[in-house]
Scaffold this motif. Structure first.
Motif, short mmCIF file in Angstrom:
data_model
loop_
_atom_site.label_atom_id
_atom_site.label_comp_id
_atom_site.label_asym_id
_atom_site.label_seq_id
_atom_site.Cartn_x
_atom_site.Cartn_y
_atom_site.Cartn_z
N UNK A 1 -2.42 -12.47 19.69
CA UNK A 1 -2.66 -11.63 18.53
C UNK A 1 -1.37 -11.45 17.72
N UNK A 2 -1.55 -11.03 16.49
CA UNK A 2 -0.43 -10.88 15.56
C UNK A 2 0.03 -9.43 15.51
N UNK A 3 1.23 -9.24 14.99
CA UNK A 3 1.74 -7.90 14.68
C UNK A 3 1.51 -7.66 13.20
N UNK A 4 1.24 -6.42 12.85
CA UNK A 4 1.00 -6.02 11.47
C UNK A 4 2.14 -5.14 10.99
N UNK A 5 2.50 -5.26 9.72
CA UNK A 5 3.59 -4.49 9.14
C UNK A 5 3.12 -3.86 7.82
N UNK A 6 3.65 -2.67 7.57
CA UNK A 6 3.38 -2.00 6.30
C UNK A 6 4.32 -2.53 5.23
N UNK A 7 3.78 -2.79 4.07
CA UNK A 7 4.58 -3.17 2.89
C UNK A 7 4.26 -2.12 1.82
N UNK B 1 0.18 -12.65 3.93
CA UNK B 1 0.25 -11.37 3.24
C UNK B 1 -1.07 -11.11 2.52
N UNK B 2 -1.56 -9.87 2.62
CA UNK B 2 -2.82 -9.49 1.97
C UNK B 2 -2.54 -8.50 0.85
N UNK B 3 -3.21 -8.68 -0.29
CA UNK B 3 -3.03 -7.73 -1.40
C UNK B 3 -4.07 -6.61 -1.31
N UNK B 4 -3.97 -5.65 -2.20
CA UNK B 4 -4.88 -4.49 -2.16
C UNK B 4 -6.33 -4.87 -2.46
N UNK B 5 -6.55 -5.99 -3.13
CA UNK B 5 -7.92 -6.45 -3.41
C UNK B 5 -8.51 -7.21 -2.21
N UNK C 1 0.83 -1.20 0.00
CA UNK C 1 0.00 0.00 0.00
C UNK C 1 0.87 1.26 0.00
N UNK C 2 0.40 2.29 -0.68
CA UNK C 2 1.10 3.57 -0.66
C UNK C 2 0.98 4.22 0.72
N UNK C 3 -0.17 4.13 1.32
CA UNK C 3 -0.42 4.73 2.63
C UNK C 3 0.31 3.94 3.71
N UNK C 4 1.25 4.56 4.43
CA UNK C 4 2.01 3.82 5.45
C UNK C 4 1.17 3.37 6.64
N UNK C 5 -0.05 3.89 6.74
CA UNK C 5 -0.95 3.46 7.82
C UNK C 5 -1.78 2.24 7.44
N UNK C 6 -1.60 1.73 6.23
CA UNK C 6 -2.28 0.52 5.79
C UNK C 6 -1.32 -0.65 5.91
N UNK C 7 -1.72 -1.66 6.64
CA UNK C 7 -0.85 -2.81 6.89
C UNK C 7 -1.31 -4.01 6.07
N UNK C 8 -0.35 -4.76 5.57
CA UNK C 8 -0.71 -5.92 4.76
C UNK C 8 0.05 -7.19 5.13
N UNK C 9 1.05 -7.07 5.98
CA UNK C 9 1.82 -8.24 6.39
C UNK C 9 1.47 -8.58 7.83
N UNK C 10 1.06 -9.82 8.03
CA UNK C 10 0.59 -10.32 9.32
C UNK C 10 1.61 -11.33 9.83
N UNK C 11 2.18 -11.08 11.03
CA UNK C 11 3.17 -11.97 11.61
C UNK C 11 2.75 -12.28 13.04
N UNK C 12 2.55 -13.56 13.33
CA UNK C 12 2.08 -13.97 14.65
C UNK C 12 3.12 -14.84 15.34
N UNK C 13 3.50 -14.42 16.54
CA UNK C 13 4.37 -15.19 17.42
C UNK C 13 3.52 -16.31 18.02
N UNK C 14 4.00 -17.53 17.98
CA UNK C 14 3.22 -18.69 18.46
C UNK C 14 2.87 -18.59 19.94
#
Length: 149
Positions: free
Chosen positions: A83-89, A129-133, A66-79
């Motif tokens: 809950x998971x942590x989200x990252x901007x891509x 990972x989630x895409x823009x769609x 995403x262009x907007x840095x406040x939109x997160x698309x990468x989901x990483x969960x510690x076992x």
């Protein structure tokens, strides 16, 4: 007899033109596909070391990030966590274009820490990972990381 021969030849031609779908033939859809590449280091000290996670990606329409840095698309969960942590891509291809892309992402995870009272814990990561769609990729699990006190 001639008609039967013609029917037999036509049948053989039709059958030979039909292609049987092979079991290992991968069906490509709009969902991104990710894979585990590397995790370094696999042993860290409590609150001291960051972890580098590398995943591969491929997407047939190139709408990852995403262009907007406040939109997160990468989901990483510690076992060990609920809950998971989200990252901007950032966009991995120019927005507005539909093209097939592939490559690798290097994700730097903040220092890990022990949750309990022991001197050592194991944690593995689950990534998607989630895409823009809004399509989600497959899920990737990492090997265990050892966290030392």
């Amino acid at each position: 007899m001639k008609n039967q021969l013609i029917l037999l030849v036509c049948g053989c031609v039709i059958l030979s033109a039909c292609k049987k779908k092979e079991e290992d033939e991968q069906v490509v859809g709009p969902e991104p596909v990710i894979g585990f590449v590397a995790l370094d280091p696999i042993s860290v000290d409590n609150f001291k070391n960051s972890v580098n996670l590398v995943i591969s990606y491929s997407d047939i329409n190139g709408d990852l990030g995403f262009e907007n840095p406040d939109r997160y698309s990468l989901w990483v969960k510690d076992s060990r966590l609920d809950s998971a942590d989200w990252y901007h891509v950032p966009p991995l291809a120019p927005p507005g274009y539909s093209l097939q892309i592939q490559g690798s992402l290097n994700i730097v995870l903040n220092s890990m820490f022990i949750l309990g009272n022991g001197d050592q814990e194991l944690a593995s990561l689950t990534v998607k990972l989630r895409d823009r769609a809004g399509h989600w990729s497959n899920i990737v699990n990492t090997p265990a990381i050892t966290i030392n006190k």
